[in-house]
Enzyme design. Structure first.
Site, PDB file in Angstrom:
ATOM      1  N   SER A 232     -21.913  -9.743   8.070  1.00  0.00           N
ATOM      2  CA  SER A 232     -21.924 -10.939   7.228  1.00  0.00           C
ATOM      3  C   SER A 232     -23.304 -11.137   6.639  1.00  0.00           C
ATOM      4  O   SER A 232     -24.305 -10.614   7.150  1.00  0.00           O
ATOM      5  CB  SER A 232     -21.574 -12.206   8.032  1.00  0.00           C
ATOM      6  N   ASN A 233     -23.358 -11.937   5.570  1.00  0.00           N
ATOM      7  CA  ASN A 233     -24.619 -12.485   5.066  1.00  0.00           C
ATOM      8  C   ASN A 233     -24.556 -13.999   5.193  1.00  0.00           C
ATOM      9  O   ASN A 233     -23.491 -14.596   5.024  1.00  0.00           O
ATOM     10  CB  ASN A 233     -24.814 -12.172   3.573  1.00  0.00           C
TER      11      ASN A 233
END
Length: 787
Positions: A232-233
């Site tokens: 994820s970011n």
């Protein structure tokens, strides 16, 4: 009373309301006007308002009703998916689909139904499931009972013959119970996802062990699987960096595009108690990533050790006994029998004895972790006894402020393998690396890591000496469960400028305030950072150098398809092309690289996959960088391609020729664009998908299958639910996209509507307030009641 619904009598499922707990089953016995008893009050009731793209806004007066609405709405969109997943987590896939087909787990792990069934019948055995159910707070139990009733209410309305094609008249479709939801919760929480097939198939040496699954990437040598295949970011902007002085959040999870962890958008309201919107996973009756009126949060997969492996020294007289501090101990044995559908349609059974110790199940992998006559391996997973997953998200959904969100995480530490990144209306930000993490201090860890397997620790897999009790996880007061680190000693950072994470450790959540000095099993500092982390920090510095940020900045970061490593490596790669041999493959490859624009947009040429394959292979080769990593300059190092080294040059030639050959054999022309060969079909028309390999520093991570079909690569994972949330005077302002859309059913109008918008980069404004919901042009409202 005891109820055992007959699957063949689904048309009568309205009776299922009486099959659960009797907690809410009391009727008002007062007489109406003194003459007649009033009609029985509905046990469950919820209002579902669907807005554009099929997003349900669910309201109920209590948790039981809310769960009822969630289960019903989810079934409307994904009944077949959930029925299949219920079969998976109960170890029932071989009964319905045969033993040899691939399980619904992520295809990268290549798990067949039989191995999956043995695993889940061990992992989700009745005793641990009952223990987990009893550990749930009363409100969570009510949510789960309601969810099961809502799903069953939908089945009663439709009947098996009226279900979508994927499960119409399917033998695996049955009414669900709250214990099915516990099993689904335990699958979501487990760290052991990458080891399902290995655990389910493991047998003592010489007793017919099942071969281990193949490696995920066929172009690379086989390797040990990672603990999880998630990423994820996240970027949270505070008041000092925000143009309007309020907080903003970007959340961009990267998960598989299959069914096992498919996100679903929803909005949950209990008036006066809960008002939260975002996305959840199959069978979880709470918002996992989302926002309220006053704050927004997201998660990123952390680097902490939620599981470790123990290398057992076996008793020379018996490979099912092991030695601890000189004493021989027997392994635990459990013979499991799985119902199996035979090729002729008849039913049979398969039995297998699985082994474990007090730490966890045994597993075997041929690449260095095989069960031999002298050594065996055990996986200890903290999340095997983490029963707080749904309770954690429920408490976060109830939180009224960022302070309450923080407190809920510190008190429960139930988030199984994630960081939490958040921002609020007032412009505060929060980063928490709080979850169940193995507790072993660095001095003990150093003496416990098996020396010949120490390299695996760099990938987050710690193989410890199981022959010494001194290497066991340490119990400590204040820990959420035995053997884990107390939440008070885990990384937490609060800032008014920004925090971020892109799946590296907590160290550089904000370089102005490094989070350092934690145990290695928690968070390692002074290590090389991934390309997405470097992209995030570079982008934030560059944008803040021009002024304060707006939500548009975060939207651009999420989907602009910038490739961080392109300007760092492409010039050197093209310089190497000038010295490379003049074979046809290399000439084609170098021409494609030279024509590439350096991004991962739909108009990117074949130079993007040429660059991707060549760099993934070459950067894994020692000495590939010309400027090595410098912990004093972690954002700008390493850099440059050491292409003058003969070994590196040979690797470049081999890799580039290989990917060119793959494209040529697939019939993909040299002038093709990404929109032509990177698509999502999922049973419908092909939708072009932009994005690329996250390891290159692309925020919009998109992973594809290794081999093309009909000249196209199918998307298998990457960006899923992406949201950018800010705050206005009237409430949150949320832009979002669910990349694969709400429904897994190809016949649904919401199977690809958001996918098409994602392809075009067109964000959706999420209606949150009552006025926004009422104004939605696609609004449909329904009250559902269970009698």
């Amino acid at each position: 009373m005891t109820c055992k619904p007959n699957v063949a009598a689904l048309a009568a499922l309205s009776l299922l309301a009486a099959c659960g707990s009797n907690d809410n089953n009391n009727h008002n016995n007062n007489h109406n006007n003194g003459n007649h008893p009033p009609a029985a009050q509905p046990r469950y009731q919820a209002t579902i308002q669907r807005t554009s793209y099929g997003i349900p806004h669910i309201e109920a007066k209590d948790e039981a009703g809310l769960g009822f609405g969630i289960g019903y709405a989810y079934a409307e969109d994904n009944a077949c998916l959930l029925a299949s997943e219920i079969a998976t987590v109960n170890g029932d896939r071989s009964r319905h689909f045969g033993p040899d087909l691939a399980s619904s787990e992520n295809p990268d792990f290549a798990v067949n139904n039989l191995d999956s069934d043995f695993f889940f019948r061990q992992w989700n055995d009745d005793a641990i499931v009952q223990e987990a159910w009893q550990a749930q707070p009363a409100e969570v139990q009510a949510l789960m009972r309601g969810y099961a009733a809502g799903f069953n209410h939908y089945l009663a309305e439709r009947g098996v013959a009226g279900l979508p094609q994927a499960c119409r008249n399917g033998s695996w479709v049955r009414p669900m119970t709250e214990l099915d939801l516990i099993r689904l919760m335990r699958r979501t929480g487990m760290t052991a996802m990458g080891w399902i097939g290995h655990i389910g198939a493991t047998q003592p040496p010489g007793q017919g062990s099942t071969p281990a699954p193949a490696a995920a990437r066929t172009r690379q040598p086989a390797r040990l699987p990672p603990p999880r295949l998630t990423a994820s970011n996240a970027v949270a902007i505070g008041r000092e960096a925000s143009a309007d002085g309020g907080g903003m959040l970007l959340g961009q999870p990267h998960l598989p595009w299959g069914d096992a962890q498919r996100f679903y958008q929803l909005h949950l309201t209990i008036p006066g108690k809960m008002d939260v919107m975002g996305a959840t996973l199959p069978g979880l009756p709470a918002v996992g990533i989302g926002f309220t009126r006053d704050f927004a949060w997201t998660h990123t997969t952390d680097t902490s050790a939620h599981a470790t492996v123990y290398a057992l020294q076996l008793d020379r007289q018996d490979p099912t006994r092991y030695i601890v501090d000189g004493q021989s101990r027997p392994m635990l044995r459990r013979t499991i029998t799985v119902p199996v559908k035979n090729p002729d349609g008849s039913m049979g059974t398969r039995s297998r004895t699985l082994y474990s110790t007090e730490d966890g199940p045994l597993f075997s992998h041929p690449e260095g972790l095989a069960w031999t006559s002298t050594t065996a391996y055990v996986l200890r997973d903290a999340n095997a006894v983490n029963h707080r997953v749904v309770a954690q998200w429920y408490r976060m959904n109830l939180s009224k402020s960022l302070a309450e969100l923080k407190d809920a995480n510190l008190r429960l530490a139930g988030n199984p393998w994630n960081n939490t990144i958040a921002a609020d209306r007032a412009g505060n930000t929060l980063m928490m690396n709080v979850s169940p993490i193995a507790n072993l201090p660095d001095d003990a860890l150093a003496g416990c890591v098996v020396p010949e397997l120490a390299e695996l620790a760099k990938a987050g897999l710690y193989v410890l000496d199981g022959s010494r009790a001194a290497c066991a996880w340490r119990n400590e007061p204040g820990a959420p469960q035995p053997g884990t680190v107390p939440a008070s000693r885990l990384p937490v950072l609060e800032r008014r400028d920004y925090v971020h994470n892109a799946n590296d450790s907590a160290w550089l959540s904000n370089p102005a305030a490094p989070l350092a000095g934690f145990p290695a099993l928690v968070s390692r500092d002074s290590e090389e950072q991934g390309a997405r982390t470097r992209l995030a920090l570079s982008e934030l510095a560059a944008r803040l150098g021009k002024g304060k940020l707006t939500p548009a900045d975060l939207q651009e970061m999420a989907l602009d398809n910038k490739v961080y490593l392109a300007p760092l490596l492409l010039p050197d790669l093209l310089a190497w092309c000038g010295t490379a041999g003049a074979t046809a493959e290399l000439a084609t490859g170098c021409a494609g690289l030279a024509a590439w624009t350096g991004d991962a947009g739909l108009d990117a040429g074949v130079g993007l996959p040429y660059f991707t394959a060549t760099m993934l292979d070459t950067l894994a080769t020692p000495g590939a960088w010309s400027v090595p990593f410098d912990p004093d300059d972690p954002v700008h190092t390493p850099r440059g391609l050491n292409y003058r080294d003969p070994a590196i040059a040979q690797q470049l030639a081999d890799s580039l020729a290989g990917v060119v050959g793959l494209f040529e054999s697939a019939g993909i022309p040299a002038d093709a664009r990404l929109r032509d060969f990177q698509v999502s079909r999922r049973g419908g028309p092909a939708v072009p998908i932009h994005g690329g390999e996250g390891a290159l520093g692309i925020f919009n991570t998109i992973d594809v299958v290794a081999e093309p079909h009909d000249g196209r690569f199918e998307v298998r994972g990457g960006t899923t639910y992406v949201q950018v949330v800010g705050f206005g005077a009237d409430g949150p302002r949320a832009q979002a996209l669910l990349a694969y859309s709400q429904s897994a059913d190809p016949a649904s109008p919401h199977h690809a509507d958001q996918t098409q918008r994602f392809s075009r980069g067109e964000w959706i404004t999420l209606p949150f307030t009552a006025a926004e919901i009422a104004a939605d042009p696609a609004l449909k409202k329904r009250v559902i009641v269970s009698n």
